[in-house]
Scaffold this motif. Structure first.
Motif, mmCIF file in Angstrom:
data_model
loop_
_atom_site.group_PDB
_atom_site.id
_atom_site.type_symbol
_atom_site.label_atom_id
_atom_site.label_comp_id
_atom_site.label_asym_id
_atom_site.label_seq_id
_atom_site.Cartn_x
_atom_site.Cartn_y
_atom_site.Cartn_z
ATOM 1 N N LEU B 387 -26.549 -0.432 -102.139
ATOM 2 C CA LEU B 387 -25.713 -1.612 -101.896
ATOM 3 C C LEU B 387 -24.505 -1.274 -101.027
ATOM 4 C CD1 LEU B 387 -25.779 -2.996 -105.547
ATOM 5 C CD2 LEU B 387 -27.435 -3.362 -103.691
ATOM 6 N N GLY B 388 -24.016 -2.286 -100.327
ATOM 7 C CA GLY B 388 -22.881 -2.094 -99.431
ATOM 8 C C GLY B 388 -21.610 -2.703 -99.993
ATOM 9 N N ASP B 389 -20.508 -2.420 -99.329
ATOM 10 C CA ASP B 389 -19.229 -2.990 -99.745
ATOM 11 C C ASP B 389 -19.159 -4.465 -99.381
ATOM 12 O OD1 ASP B 389 -17.930 -0.793 -100.929
ATOM 13 O OD2 ASP B 389 -17.513 0.056 -98.946
ATOM 14 N N GLU B 390 -18.471 -5.222 -100.235
ATOM 15 C CA GLU B 390 -18.328 -6.656 -99.986
ATOM 16 C C GLU B 390 -16.869 -7.084 -99.871
ATOM 17 O OE1 GLU B 390 -20.508 -8.465 -103.199
ATOM 18 O OE2 GLU B 390 -22.325 -7.358 -102.713
ATOM 19 N N TYR B 391 -15.963 -6.118 -99.977
ATOM 20 C CA TYR B 391 -14.551 -6.499 -99.890
ATOM 21 C C TYR B 391 -14.110 -6.566 -98.435
ATOM 22 C CZ TYR B 391 -14.396 -1.370 -100.047
ATOM 23 O OH TYR B 391 -14.638 -0.038 -99.836
ATOM 24 N N ALA B 392 -13.029 -7.339 -98.216
ATOM 25 C CA ALA B 392 -12.458 -7.449 -96.875
ATOM 26 C C ALA B 392 -11.672 -6.184 -96.553
ATOM 27 C CB ALA B 392 -11.545 -8.665 -96.809
ATOM 28 N N VAL B 393 -11.738 -5.775 -95.311
ATOM 29 C CA VAL B 393 -10.997 -4.595 -94.865
ATOM 30 C C VAL B 393 -10.314 -4.908 -93.539
ATOM 31 C CG1 VAL B 393 -12.515 -2.918 -96.001
ATOM 32 C CG2 VAL B 393 -13.059 -3.692 -93.696
ATOM 33 N N THR B 394 -9.428 -4.046 -93.130
ATOM 34 C CA THR B 394 -8.791 -4.221 -91.830
ATOM 35 C C THR B 394 -9.865 -4.177 -90.750
ATOM 36 O OG1 THR B 394 -6.859 -3.065 -92.683
ATOM 37 C CG2 THR B 394 -6.998 -3.335 -90.295
ATOM 38 N N GLY B 395 -9.888 -5.164 -89.928
ATOM 39 C CA GLY B 395 -10.899 -5.241 -88.875
ATOM 40 C C GLY B 395 -12.116 -6.034 -89.290
ATOM 41 N N ALA B 396 -12.285 -6.289 -90.570
ATOM 42 C CA ALA B 396 -13.391 -7.122 -91.070
ATOM 43 C C ALA B 396 -12.845 -7.888 -92.276
ATOM 44 C CB ALA B 396 -14.590 -6.254 -91.465
ATOM 45 N N GLY B 397 -12.125 -8.948 -91.964
ATOM 46 C CA GLY B 397 -11.366 -9.655 -92.986
ATOM 47 C C GLY B 397 -12.199 -10.598 -93.826
ATOM 48 N N VAL B 398 -11.514 -11.374 -94.647
ATOM 49 C CA VAL B 398 -12.162 -12.338 -95.531
ATOM 50 C C VAL B 398 -13.032 -13.297 -94.703
ATOM 51 C CG1 VAL B 398 -11.738 -14.265 -97.104
ATOM 52 C CG2 VAL B 398 -10.324 -12.201 -97.238
ATOM 53 N N GLY B 399 -14.241 -13.481 -95.150
ATOM 54 C CA GLY B 399 -15.144 -14.408 -94.467
ATOM 55 C C GLY B 399 -16.034 -13.766 -93.420
ATOM 56 N N THR B 400 -15.766 -12.500 -93.090
ATOM 57 C CA THR B 400 -16.615 -11.845 -92.085
ATOM 58 C C THR B 400 -17.870 -11.281 -92.761
ATOM 59 O OG1 THR B 400 -15.436 -9.741 -92.352
ATOM 60 C CG2 THR B 400 -14.629 -11.248 -90.639
ATOM 61 N N PRO B 401 -18.908 -11.014 -91.978
ATOM 62 C CA PRO B 401 -20.160 -10.533 -92.581
ATOM 63 C C PRO B 401 -20.023 -9.139 -93.178
ATOM 64 C CG PRO B 401 -20.475 -11.250 -90.294
ATOM 65 C CD PRO B 401 -19.008 -11.176 -90.522
ATOM 66 N N VAL B 402 -20.888 -8.848 -94.144
ATOM 67 C CA VAL B 402 -21.010 -7.484 -94.658
ATOM 68 C C VAL B 402 -21.848 -6.683 -93.660
ATOM 69 C CG1 VAL B 402 -20.763 -8.213 -97.057
ATOM 70 C CG2 VAL B 402 -23.047 -8.078 -96.040
ATOM 71 N N GLU B 403 -22.023 -5.383 -93.923
ATOM 72 C CA GLU B 403 -22.801 -4.542 -93.003
ATOM 73 C C GLU B 403 -24.195 -5.137 -92.777
ATOM 74 O OE1 GLU B 403 -21.732 -2.117 -91.237
ATOM 75 O OE2 GLU B 403 -19.774 -2.018 -92.197
ATOM 76 N N ALA B 404 -24.655 -5.046 -91.529
ATOM 77 C CA ALA B 404 -25.884 -5.737 -91.130
ATOM 78 C C ALA B 404 -27.102 -5.309 -91.949
ATOM 79 C CB ALA B 404 -26.129 -5.521 -89.639
ATOM 80 N N GLY B 405 -27.235 -4.001 -92.202
ATOM 81 C CA GLY B 405 -28.404 -3.529 -92.945
ATOM 82 C C GLY B 405 -28.418 -4.052 -94.368
ATOM 83 N N TYR B 406 -27.248 -4.127 -94.961
ATOM 84 C CA TYR B 406 -27.120 -4.644 -96.328
ATOM 85 C C TYR B 406 -27.471 -6.130 -96.350
ATOM 86 C CZ TYR B 406 -24.741 -5.612 -100.812
ATOM 87 O OH TYR B 406 -24.425 -6.000 -102.092
ATOM 88 N N GLN B 407 -26.899 -6.872 -95.395
ATOM 89 C CA GLN B 407 -27.187 -8.310 -95.344
ATOM 90 C C GLN B 407 -28.674 -8.567 -95.111
ATOM 91 O OE1 GLN B 407 -25.172 -11.321 -95.802
ATOM 92 N NE2 GLN B 407 -27.357 -11.779 -96.032
#
Lengths: 189, 456
Positions: B387-407
């Protein structure tokens, strides 16, 4: 006002150097036109009451630490809002504390920020290296730091991955300090 | 969701006797139970009908002439499926691009077992990673502590990740075919899926970050990047990933409450006795905790940078950490005396870290939280399970997609589309195992059974 803008322009070489240059028109016989860099929006100027700001042009995120400790965040296509910083050493602090501001000042000094050129080299890893816990390779985007001291504003850009400060070259320690005072990436696992 | 459409779904509910909204616990009660057979076949087990009925049934089956032929055929196929044996998956790699585990599947009982093989390397922690003032011996493991840590890790992972969701067959009339997943961690030093380096830190130190490198890679010297494993002496490249863990990773963290304002309980210079004023400040905190039984409180013991006159330089931070600890202990005792159970009181001491000589640093910060907390090791194990991370980070904020392979894996298994946020998800900053967190298990079930007809 115009003089102020000229001064700002002089100090923020990136913003002012980014005047659009028309791309060369290829000859008809040319096999393929060289790729044209997309024009980068101008760096948001650092307000007079802001100590440090970080701007990510690709995502539109803008983070500012005001001199009174307020943490101001502009989400992509959003309005700037005062946000509770996620401080590693002062959990629950509603603004960056006075000692937090001192730590940020020290971080600026430790990387020699005010003497850095307008652009520094990142330290992107080899292509087969991945970021821990994400499984993805490092991806370079622009990170534009601006800081102000004694009326002087300096802007420094680096191409690096915001998910790994080790890719940010000399600006890595500054990013870590900002992260530990406000951004909160230190709390993510 | 159901491949057979609404008509089949209605029939399925009738067979299973459910309303489509059964809780995982209720569903689990039926896992492994023999499927409910229809009227035309019930008598075979009950002995009500004679061999003539069996013969008629066989003839009708051959000629596709029985009443409810589709249902009966499906039930016979299901019975045959339950008798099959399935080749275990070894070193299964989820399509997300990270994670690695073994899988067995027993269709007769509906039991799928996911096995994570790990090797432990227990190492001393780095004092530089936490506040100054802890004693050197607090960064060193004892053998008993190592055993206790691995035992608890293995038990907690199994409790956190097992039986959270139930897989069901999407084939018409196969609704009784439910699959329960058990996750277990076993030690295998010779062929681990992940080598876990577990650093020792004081129990009341602040958080030290943990992370995982995907299979075939290991943490480099920076700790943030994962390099390809070097070939072994025989030229083979070890396929394991690595985990960088610490001794406090099974400790709950108030990640969703980090921004909550704190109450500062002040102390006299050099003192750790709770004053009348300090006790009064705790009363609203106690009332809040009593009113919300699931709420918890974090105490941060602090000191100023004043030092005892004549204290050797090497002892100064340690003495102030001791003082901070005593202050936090005084507040903790007051809370427990007021009826707050000890498991609701988290203590993280910082001593003189971040402080200056100001009197305002002679305090304990008290922060109440009522959101779900997160055990970091359980989140990291989610990575090891694909599984991948689902939290927002700098550069990939709230509402942005999770990592492509995970999605991509989640889309293929559940159809869910995730956006980064800050919530109770186990792969965000909480502990809730969402249905899509079973995507890598569902994917494995489809592989091991050579059948795509499974859903969550």
């Amino acid at each position: 006002m115009r003089a102020w803008l000229l001064l700002l322009c002089a100090s923020e070489s990136i913003a002012c150097a980014a005047a659009p240059v028309p791309p060369p028109v290829p000859a008809i016989s040319a096999p393929e036109a060289p790729p044209v860099e997309p024009s980068m929006p101008a760096t948001p100027p650092i307000p007079a009451d802001v100590l440090l700001q970080l701007w990510l042009p690709e995502s539109g995120e803008l983070y500012r630490i005001a001199q009174d400790g307020r943490f101001l965040v502009t989400a992509p296509a959003g309005l700037e809002a005062v946000t509770v910083p996620m401080s590693k050493t002062e959990t629950g602090a509603q603004v960056v504390s006075a000692t937090g501001l001192v730590r940020l000042g020290r971080a600026l000094d430790s990387v020699g920020f005010f003497a850095l050129p307008a652009e520094v080299k990142g330290t992107m890893p080899a292509v087969d290296v991945r970021l821990a816990s994400t499984g993805r390779p490092a991806k370079a985007v622009s990170l534009v730091f601006s800081a102000r001291r004694d009326g002087e504003a300096v802007t420094v850009r680096v191409q690096a991955d915001p998910g790994a400060s080790v890719t940010m070259g000399p600006l890595g320690p500054l990013y870590d300090a900002l992260d530990q005072e406000a951004l909160g990436g230190w709390a993510h696992e | 969701m159901e491949s057979g459409g609404a008509g089949n779904a209605a029939a399925a509910e009738a067979v299973a006797g459910g309303d489509g909204g059964a809780s995982p616990a209720a569903e689990l009660a039926t896992v492994g139970a023999p499927e409910v057979l229809g009227e035309g076949t019930a008598g075979r087990d009950g002995g009500t009908f004679s061999w003539v009925d069996d013969a008629m049934n066989a003839m009708g089956d051959a000629l596709d002439m029985r009443s409810g032929e589709d249902r009966l055929d499906a039930q016979e196929e299901l019975a045959a499926f339950r008798r099959r044996t399935f080749t275990p998956l070894t070193d299964h790699h989820p399509s997300s691009g990270f994670g690695q585990f073994d899988v067995t599947f027993d269709a007769a009982t509906g039991a799928m077992v996911v096995t994570l093989k790990v090797a432990y390397d227990f190492v001393n922690g780095s004092p530089a990673a936490v506040s100054p003032g802890f004693r050197p011996e607090e960064f060193q493991w004892t053998p008993a502590e190592q055993t206790a840590w691995s035992t608890r890790y293995e038990a907690d992972v199994s409790a956190q990740w097992s039986s959270r969701h139930v897989f069901h067959s999407t084939k018409p009339f196969w609704t009784a075919m439910l699959v329960n997943t058990t996750v277990r961690v076993v030690q295998d030093a010779s062929h681990p899926h992940f080598r876990l380096t577990v650093a020792k830190y004081p129990n009341d130190a602040g958080m030290a970050q943990s992370s995982v490198c995907d299979p075939g890679r290991h943490h480099d010297a920076t700790g943030d990047l994962c390099s390809v494993n070097a070939p072994a002496a025989d030229g083979s490249v070890p396929g394991h990933g690595t985990g960088s863990f610490d001794s406090n990773d099974m400790r709950p963290e108030q990640k969703l409450d980090w921004g909550n304002a704190t109450v500062a309980v002040s102390f006299a210079q050099g003192g750790a006795a709770l004053s009348t004023a300090g006790a009064a400040l705790l009363q609203p905190v106690i009332a809040q905790l009593q009113a919300a039984p699931t709420a918890h409180v974090e105490l941060t013991g602090r000191s100023s940078t004043d030092h005892r006159r004549g204290a050797p330089a090497a002892d100064r931070a340690v003495e102030n950490m001791d003082l901070a600890r005593a202050r936090a202990a005084a507040v903790r005792s007051a809370l427990i005396a007021a009826g707050i159970t000890a498991d609701r009181v988290l203590v993280r001491n910082q001593g003189e870290d971040a402080a200056d000589a100001g009197a305002e640093w002679r305090r304990v910060d008290v922060q109440v939280g009522d959101h779900e907390m997160q055990d970091p090791a359980l989140h990291e194990t989610g990575h090891m399970l694909g599984l991948g991370d689902e939290y927002a980070v700098t550069g990939a904020g709230v509402g942005t997609p999770v990592e492509a392979g995970y999605q991509s894996m989640i889309t293929a298994t559940t159809g869910e589309v995730l956006a980064r946020g800050r919530d109770e998800s186990a792969m965000g900053v909480g502990s809730t195992v969402r249905p899509w967190h079973y995507s890598s298990f569902l994917e494995a079930l489809r592989v091991i059974s050579s059948d795509q007809s499974w859903g969550i």
